[in-house]
Design a protein around this motif. Structure first.
Motif, PDB file in Angstrom:
ATOM      1  N   GLN A  53       0.864  -1.185   0.000  1.00 39.95           N
ATOM      2  CA  GLN A  53       0.000   0.000   0.000  1.00 39.95           C
ATOM      3  C   GLN A  53       0.899   1.233   0.000  1.00 39.95           C
ATOM      4  O   GLN A  53       1.709   1.405   0.910  1.00 39.95           O
ATOM      5  N   THR A  55       1.082   5.422  -0.228  1.00 40.86           N
ATOM      6  CA  THR A  55       0.391   6.703  -0.137  1.00 40.86           C
ATOM      7  C   THR A  55       1.381   7.780  -0.557  1.00 40.86           C
ATOM      8  O   THR A  55       2.478   7.857  -0.003  1.00 40.86           O
ATOM      9  N   GLY A  57       1.924  11.921  -1.300  1.00 43.25           N
ATOM     10  CA  GLY A  57       1.393  13.260  -1.080  1.00 43.25           C
ATOM     11  C   GLY A  57       2.031  14.274  -2.004  1.00 43.25           C
ATOM     12  O   GLY A  57       3.253  14.387  -2.057  1.00 43.25           O
ATOM     13  N   PRO A  61      -2.947  16.225  -6.092  1.00 43.90           N
ATOM     14  CA  PRO A  61      -2.993  14.772  -6.265  1.00 43.90           C
ATOM     15  C   PRO A  61      -3.750  14.311  -7.507  1.00 43.90           C
ATOM     16  O   PRO A  61      -3.461  13.233  -8.036  1.00 43.90           O
ATOM     17  N   ALA A  66      -2.067   7.150 -10.758  1.00 41.95           N
ATOM     18  CA  ALA A  66      -1.807   6.116  -9.749  1.00 41.95           C
ATOM     19  C   ALA A  66      -1.554   4.762 -10.395  1.00 41.95           C
ATOM     20  O   ALA A  66      -0.721   3.989  -9.917  1.00 41.95           O
ATOM     21  N   VAL A  80      -1.711   2.301  -5.166  1.00 45.10           N
ATOM     22  CA  VAL A  80      -1.174   3.630  -4.878  1.00 45.10           C
ATOM     23  C   VAL A  80      -2.344   4.577  -4.684  1.00 45.10           C
ATOM     24  O   VAL A  80      -3.265   4.610  -5.509  1.00 45.10           O
ATOM     25  N   GLN A  81      -2.285   5.331  -3.601  1.00 45.09           N
ATOM     26  CA  GLN A  81      -3.295   6.343  -3.317  1.00 45.09           C
ATOM     27  C   GLN A  81      -2.609   7.705  -3.300  1.00 45.09           C
ATOM     28  O   GLN A  81      -1.586   7.877  -2.620  1.00 45.09           O
ATOM     29  N   ALA A  82      -3.165   8.660  -4.018  1.00 43.27           N
ATOM     30  CA  ALA A  82      -2.638  10.027  -4.041  1.00 43.27           C
ATOM     31  C   ALA A  82      -3.452  10.890  -3.079  1.00 43.27           C
ATOM     32  O   ALA A  82      -4.685  10.853  -3.099  1.00 43.27           O
ATOM     33  N   VAL A  83      -2.747  11.645  -2.243  1.00 45.23           N
ATOM     34  CA  VAL A  83      -3.394  12.539  -1.281  1.00 45.23           C
ATOM     35  C   VAL A  83      -2.730  13.914  -1.359  1.00 45.23           C
ATOM     36  O   VAL A  83      -1.632  14.061  -1.882  1.00 45.23           O
ATOM     37  N   ALA A 103       6.235   9.960   0.159  1.00 41.57           N
ATOM     38  CA  ALA A 103       5.606   8.652  -0.032  1.00 41.57           C
ATOM     39  C   ALA A 103       5.799   7.796   1.208  1.00 41.57           C
ATOM     40  O   ALA A 103       6.852   7.831   1.845  1.00 41.57           O
TER      41      ALA A 103
END
Length: 119
Positions: A53, A55, A57, A61, A66, A80-83, A103
């Protein structure tokens, strides 16, 4: 039940192109370079059992792809999560904006309780 086996942080930047994707890719690579997981060879565990996982930043974003970042990860079942995060640092003399991405890369395995014995 899963157990987190590692978490690593990284930082990446793009100094002149304001390219969030490049900065994010560099942040993920930085985090990955800080770790190794010899457990897979040590106990003959297939890396596909690992869930990864990530993340990332950045200030914008929605400008990240992703799926492309996920495709660049070397092992495991990854997401992959973009914040919103990171930094934009404007240079008022040149008009450039440097972007900084951060990251966190986390790896999880199914519970290993009871699977190991000491000999």
């Amino acid at each position: 039940m899963e157990q987190r086996i590692i978490i690593e942080m990284g930082m990446g930047n793009d100094l002149h192109g304001m390219d969030y994707q490049k900065a994010a890719r560099r942040a993920i690579e930085d985090a990955i370079r800080h770790s190794t997981l010899p457990i897979f060879q040590s106990i003959n565990l297939d890396h596909t059992e690992m869930r990864v996982q990530v993340t990332v930043g950045v200030q914008e974003p929605d400008k990240l792809d992703a799926a492309a970042l996920t495709a660049g990860l070397p092992r495991g079942r990854a997401t992959v999560q973009a914040v919103k995060g990171g930094l934009n640092i404007p240079n008022h003399e040149t008009g450039d904006t440097a972007v900084v991405a951060t990251a966190a890369v986390e790896a999880f395995l199914p519970s290993q309780a009871g699977r190991w014995t000491q000999s």
